[in-house]
Design a protein around this motif. Structure first.
Motif, PDB file in Angstrom:
ATOM      1  N   PHE A   1     -43.026  37.721  75.778  1.00 25.63           N
ATOM      2  CA  PHE A   1     -44.451  37.898  76.046  1.00 25.63           C
ATOM      3  C   PHE A   1     -44.758  37.692  77.525  1.00 25.63           C
ATOM      4  CE2 PHE A   1     -43.948  36.349  71.733  1.00 25.63           C
ATOM      5  CZ  PHE A   1     -44.692  37.264  70.989  1.00 25.63           C
ATOM      6  N   GLY A   2     -45.557  38.606  78.065  1.00 22.16           N
ATOM      7  CA  GLY A   2     -46.030  38.485  79.428  1.00 22.16           C
ATOM      8  C   GLY A   2     -47.537  38.478  79.477  1.00 22.16           C
ATOM      9  N   THR A   3     -48.081  38.452  80.674  1.00 25.42           N
ATOM     10  CA  THR A   3     -49.531  38.438  80.834  1.00 25.42           C
ATOM     11  C   THR A   3     -50.168  39.787  80.522  1.00 25.42           C
ATOM     12  OG1 THR A   3     -49.213  38.901  83.193  1.00 25.42           O
ATOM     13  CG2 THR A   3     -49.496  36.586  82.547  1.00 25.42           C
ATOM     14  N   GLU A   4     -49.349  40.857  80.519  1.00 29.40           N
ATOM     15  CA  GLU A   4     -49.911  42.193  80.299  1.00 29.40           C
ATOM     16  C   GLU A   4     -49.213  42.973  79.192  1.00 29.40           C
ATOM     17  OE1 GLU A   4     -49.884  44.302  84.011  1.00 29.40           O
ATOM     18  OE2 GLU A   4     -50.629  42.560  85.133  1.00 29.40           O
ATOM     19  N   GLY A   5     -48.169  42.425  78.604  1.00 30.63           N
ATOM     20  CA  GLY A   5     -47.459  43.178  77.576  1.00 30.63           C
ATOM     21  C   GLY A   5     -46.396  42.331  76.902  1.00 30.63           C
ATOM     22  N   ARG A   6     -45.596  42.976  76.070  1.00 30.34           N
ATOM     23  CA  ARG A   6     -44.550  42.256  75.355  1.00 30.34           C
ATOM     24  C   ARG A   6     -43.371  43.180  75.078  1.00 30.34           C
ATOM     25  NH1 ARG A   6     -43.780  42.802  69.826  1.00 30.34           N
ATOM     26  NH2 ARG A   6     -45.020  44.461  68.909  1.00 30.34           N
ATOM     27  N   ILE A   7     -42.236  42.575  74.740  1.00 27.77           N
ATOM     28  CA  ILE A   7     -41.022  43.294  74.349  1.00 27.77           C
ATOM     29  C   ILE A   7     -40.527  42.669  73.048  1.00 27.77           C
ATOM     30  CG2 ILE A   7     -38.670  43.958  74.986  1.00 27.77           C
ATOM     31  CD1 ILE A   7     -39.504  43.205  77.929  1.00 27.77           C
ATOM     32  N   GLU A   8     -40.171  43.502  72.096  1.00 30.78           N
ATOM     33  CA  GLU A   8     -39.574  43.019  70.850  1.00 30.78           C
ATOM     34  C   GLU A   8     -38.216  43.677  70.678  1.00 30.78           C
ATOM     35  OE1 GLU A   8     -40.501  42.781  66.025  1.00 30.78           O
ATOM     36  OE2 GLU A   8     -42.066  43.427  67.435  1.00 30.78           O
ATOM     37  N   ILE A   9     -37.202  42.873  70.411  1.00 28.22           N
ATOM     38  CA  ILE A   9     -35.839  43.374  70.248  1.00 28.22           C
ATOM     39  C   ILE A   9     -35.449  43.211  68.783  1.00 28.22           C
ATOM     40  CG2 ILE A   9     -33.446  43.208  71.015  1.00 28.22           C
ATOM     41  CD1 ILE A   9     -34.456  42.099  73.645  1.00 28.22           C
ATOM     42  N   GLU A  10     -35.173  44.338  68.143  1.00 27.85           N
ATOM     43  CA  GLU A  10     -34.982  44.358  66.696  1.00 27.85           C
ATOM     44  C   GLU A  10     -33.697  43.650  66.252  1.00 27.85           C
ATOM     45  OE1 GLU A  10     -35.198  47.647  63.094  1.00 27.85           O
ATOM     46  OE2 GLU A  10     -34.415  48.265  65.047  1.00 27.85           O
ATOM     47  N   ILE A  11     -32.572  44.011  66.842  1.00 25.38           N
ATOM     48  CA  ILE A  11     -31.284  43.398  66.493  1.00 25.38           C
ATOM     49  C   ILE A  11     -30.673  42.880  67.796  1.00 25.38           C
ATOM     50  CG2 ILE A  11     -29.104  43.687  65.242  1.00 25.38           C
ATOM     51  CD1 ILE A  11     -30.216  46.232  64.024  1.00 25.38           C
ATOM     52  N   PRO A  12     -31.115  41.723  68.249  1.00 18.78           N
ATOM     53  CA  PRO A  12     -30.769  41.278  69.600  1.00 18.78           C
ATOM     54  C   PRO A  12     -29.325  40.896  69.838  1.00 18.78           C
ATOM     55  CG  PRO A  12     -32.028  39.595  68.437  1.00 18.78           C
ATOM     56  CD  PRO A  12     -32.058  40.821  67.587  1.00 18.78           C
ATOM     57  N   PHE A  13     -28.635  40.380  68.808  1.00 17.64           N
ATOM     58  CA  PHE A  13     -27.313  39.810  69.045  1.00 17.64           C
ATOM     59  C   PHE A  13     -26.186  40.596  68.390  1.00 17.64           C
ATOM     60  CE2 PHE A  13     -30.488  36.315  68.835  1.00 17.64           C
ATOM     61  CZ  PHE A  13     -30.592  36.125  70.205  1.00 17.64           C
ATOM     62  N   ASN A  14     -26.308  40.904  67.122  1.00 16.31           N
ATOM     63  CA  ASN A  14     -25.259  41.641  66.411  1.00 16.31           C
ATOM     64  C   ASN A  14     -25.572  43.131  66.399  1.00 16.31           C
ATOM     65  OD1 ASN A  14     -25.408  38.830  64.340  1.00 16.31           O
ATOM     66  ND2 ASN A  14     -23.656  39.284  65.629  1.00 16.31           N
ATOM     67  N   ALA A  15     -25.786  43.677  67.560  1.00 15.80           N
ATOM     68  CA  ALA A  15     -26.121  45.103  67.675  1.00 15.80           C
ATOM     69  C   ALA A  15     -25.020  45.951  67.036  1.00 15.80           C
ATOM     70  CB  ALA A  15     -26.276  45.481  69.143  1.00 15.80           C
ATOM     71  N   PRO A  16     -25.369  46.855  66.125  1.00 20.32           N
ATOM     72  CA  PRO A  16     -24.348  47.659  65.440  1.00 20.32           C
ATOM     73  C   PRO A  16     -23.656  48.620  66.403  1.00 20.32           C
ATOM     74  CG  PRO A  16     -26.545  48.466  64.921  1.00 20.32           C
ATOM     75  CD  PRO A  16     -26.735  47.185  65.674  1.00 20.32           C
ATOM     76  N   PRO A  17     -22.341  48.810  66.242  1.00 24.16           N
ATOM     77  CA  PRO A  17     -21.602  49.704  67.135  1.00 24.16           C
ATOM     78  C   PRO A  17     -21.736  51.174  66.773  1.00 24.16           C
ATOM     79  CG  PRO A  17     -20.100  48.758  65.551  1.00 24.16           C
ATOM     80  CD  PRO A  17     -21.438  48.113  65.286  1.00 24.16           C
ATOM     81  N   ASP A  18     -22.324  51.463  65.607  1.00 25.21           N
ATOM     82  CA  ASP A  18     -22.360  52.847  65.122  1.00 25.21           C
ATOM     83  C   ASP A  18     -23.777  53.366  64.870  1.00 25.21           C
ATOM     84  OD1 ASP A  18     -22.775  51.056  63.088  1.00 25.21           O
ATOM     85  OD2 ASP A  18     -21.519  52.087  61.623  1.00 25.21           O
ATOM     86  N   LEU A  19     -24.780  52.607  65.258  1.00 28.05           N
ATOM     87  CA  LEU A  19     -26.172  53.011  65.069  1.00 28.05           C
ATOM     88  C   LEU A  19     -26.964  52.740  66.343  1.00 28.05           C
ATOM     89  CD1 LEU A  19     -26.834  51.454  61.532  1.00 28.05           C
ATOM     90  CD2 LEU A  19     -26.456  53.884  62.037  1.00 28.05           C
ATOM     91  N   PRO A  20     -27.997  53.531  66.612  1.00 31.05           N
ATOM     92  CA  PRO A  20     -28.824  53.262  67.784  1.00 31.05           C
ATOM     93  C   PRO A  20     -29.643  51.988  67.591  1.00 31.05           C
ATOM     94  CG  PRO A  20     -29.768  55.047  66.489  1.00 31.05           C
ATOM     95  CD  PRO A  20     -28.435  54.742  65.880  1.00 31.05           C
ATOM     96  N   CYS A  21     -29.914  51.286  68.670  1.00 36.39           N
ATOM     97  CA  CYS A  21     -30.756  50.090  68.638  1.00 36.39           C
ATOM     98  C   CYS A  21     -32.149  50.426  69.161  1.00 36.39           C
ATOM     99  CB  CYS A  21     -30.136  48.978  69.488  1.00 36.39           C
ATOM    100  SG  CYS A  21     -28.637  48.295  68.782  1.00 36.39           S
ATOM    101  N   ARG A  22     -33.131  49.646  68.699  1.00 36.73           N
ATOM    102  CA  ARG A  22     -34.513  49.887  69.111  1.00 36.73           C
ATOM    103  C   ARG A  22     -35.111  48.617  69.716  1.00 36.73           C
ATOM    104  NH1 ARG A  22     -37.693  51.829  63.925  1.00 36.73           N
ATOM    105  NH2 ARG A  22     -36.778  49.869  63.147  1.00 36.73           N
TER     106      ARG A  22
END
Length: 327
Positions: free
Chosen positions: A242-263
C-alpha cells in the motif's frame, strides 16, 4: 558456450523436484553430480534425473575437480558448515534460505567468503528474481503507488509430520525460519532499508517446540510491514503493498508456478490494472543470474550480507516475542 558445472549436496526434495529440473532448463548450467549420505540414494536420484555422477558422501562431491559450483539444500543447521567446506574446496555456493541458524553463524560464512573473493556466494531467495517481483519493485521505485507506507503478508501451510525437518527444533525448524524469512525479506526488499524496530508474537507447538504461528510488525520509519506465517494453518499466500496513491497485490508471491502465468494487480487513482507476467521458472531465472555472475565475474544479484541482515530481523522478532516488548 561455457557452462557452470554444478554439484548438488543432498537429495532433498527442493533440489530433486524444483531446482535440479530448473537448472537443466538453463542455457548456462550443467548439473554434473549429486551427492547423498549413501551411494544407493545418490545413484537412484542421479538415474531418475539424468545426472552423470553420483557420490555417496558430500566430501566426495566437493573433491571432484570438475565441479564449479555447489547448490546446498541441506537442512538449516547444515547450511553454513557445508557452504564453508564448499568454499574452502574452491566451489561457488548457492545456499538455500535461511542462510543459517543465526546471524552469528551467517557472519562465519561471510568471513569465509571474504577469504575467497574469487568465489560467488548467495542465499537462494528465488522469489526476488521472478518477473512479478521485479515488476513490483519497479512500481514502488517509480512511485506508481505514491510513497510506500505499508505491506501486509500472509503465508501458511499445514504440516504436522514429526519427522519433517520443518518440525524439528534442534536443526532450525519452525515457521519463521521456513517461511517467515520470506515475509521479512520482501519487506526489506521493497522498503530498501532495514527495520528500525520490530514487534513479534510467537506460538510454539507443545510437542515439536517449533513456532507454528508467528506474527510481526516491522517499523521502517517511513512505513510498516506486518505478516502472519504458520506451519499449521490452511495453505495460503498473498502480499498486499500500500502506498499513498495506490496499491499492489501479488497473487502467488512465493511459490510461483513454473508452467502458468502469474498475475499482480496495480491500483492507482481508482483504476486497477491486471499485469500478467510471462511463464517462467523462478528457479531457472535464479540459476541463470547466479551462473552469469560466475561466468562474467560480476556481483551476484543479492549479496551475502543481505542474508545475515535477514537473520538479524528473525532474531529480533523472537526476542520481542520472548520479552513482550519492541526490539
Amino acid at each position: 558456450m561455457q557452462l557452470v558445472r554444478w554439484g548438488i549436496l543432498s537429495t532433498a526434495k527442493i533440489g530433486t523436484q524444483k531446482v535440479i529440473p530448473a537448472m537443466q532448463q538453463s542455457d548456462l548450467c550443467e548439473v554434473l553430480a549429486i551427492a547423498s549420505r549413501n551411494q544407493a540414494t545418490a545413484d537412484e536420484a542421479a538415474t531418475k534425473l539424468g545426472v552423470p555422477r553420483a557420490y555417496g558422501s558430500y566430501e566426495a562431491l566437493l573433491a571432484d575437480p570438475d565441479i564449479d559450483a555447489v547448490y546446498n539444500p541441506l537442512p538449516n543447521h547444515l547450511h553454513v558448515p557445508w557452504s564453508i567446506r564448499a568454499l574452502d574446496a574452491g566451489k561457488h555456493v548457492l545456499c538455500e534460505k535461511p542462510i543459517g541458524l543465526s546471524a552469528a553463524e551467517g557472519e562465519k560464512l561471510l568471513a569465509t567468503a571474504s577469504r575467497h573473493p574469487e568465489l560467488k556466494v548467495m542465499e537462494a531467495f528465488m522469489y526476488r528474481h521472478h518477473p512479478q517481483w521485479q515488476a513490483a519493485k519497479r512500481l514502488v521505485e517509480d512511485e506508481e503507488i505514491g510513497a510506500l507506507r505499508a505491506i501486509q503478508v500472509a503465508f501458511s501451510y499445514y504440516n504436522v509430520d514429526p519427522k519433517n525437518v520443518r518440525n524439528v527444533a534442534e536443526i532450525g525448524g519452525g515457521g519463521l525460519m521456513d517461511i517467515g524469512c520470506y515475509c521479512i525479506s520482501l519487506a526489506r526488499f521493497l522498503f530498501d532499508t532495514e527495520p528500525k524496530k520490530v514487534c513479534g508474537l510467537v506460538e510454539n507447538d507443545p510437542n515439536f517446540g517449533t513456532d507454528r504461528l508467528a506474527s510481526a510488525i516491522l517499523d521502517f520509519g517511513t512505513g510498516q510491514a506486518s505478516f502472519v506465517c504458520s506451519t499449521q494453518m490452511v495453505p495460503y499466500q498473498r502480499v498486499n503493498v500500500f502506498g499513498t496513491e495506490g496499491r499492489i497485490e501479488i497473487e502467488i508471491p512465493f511459490n510461483a508456478p513454473p508452467d502458468l502465468p502469474c498475475r499482480i494487480w496495480h491500483e492507482k487513482e481508482g483504476a486497477t490494472n491486471e499485469v500478467v507476467l510471462d511463464v517462467c521458472d523462478q528457479y531457472t531465472v535464479q540459476c541463470d543470474l547466479f551462473s552469469s555472475a560466475i561466468l562474467n565475474d560480476t556481483p551476484v544479484p543479492t549479496p551475502l550480507s543481505d542474508a545475515v541482515a535477514n537473520m538479524r530481523v528473525i532474531e529480533a522478532i523472537r526476542a520481542s516475542a520472548s520479552s513482550g516488548k519492541w526490539v
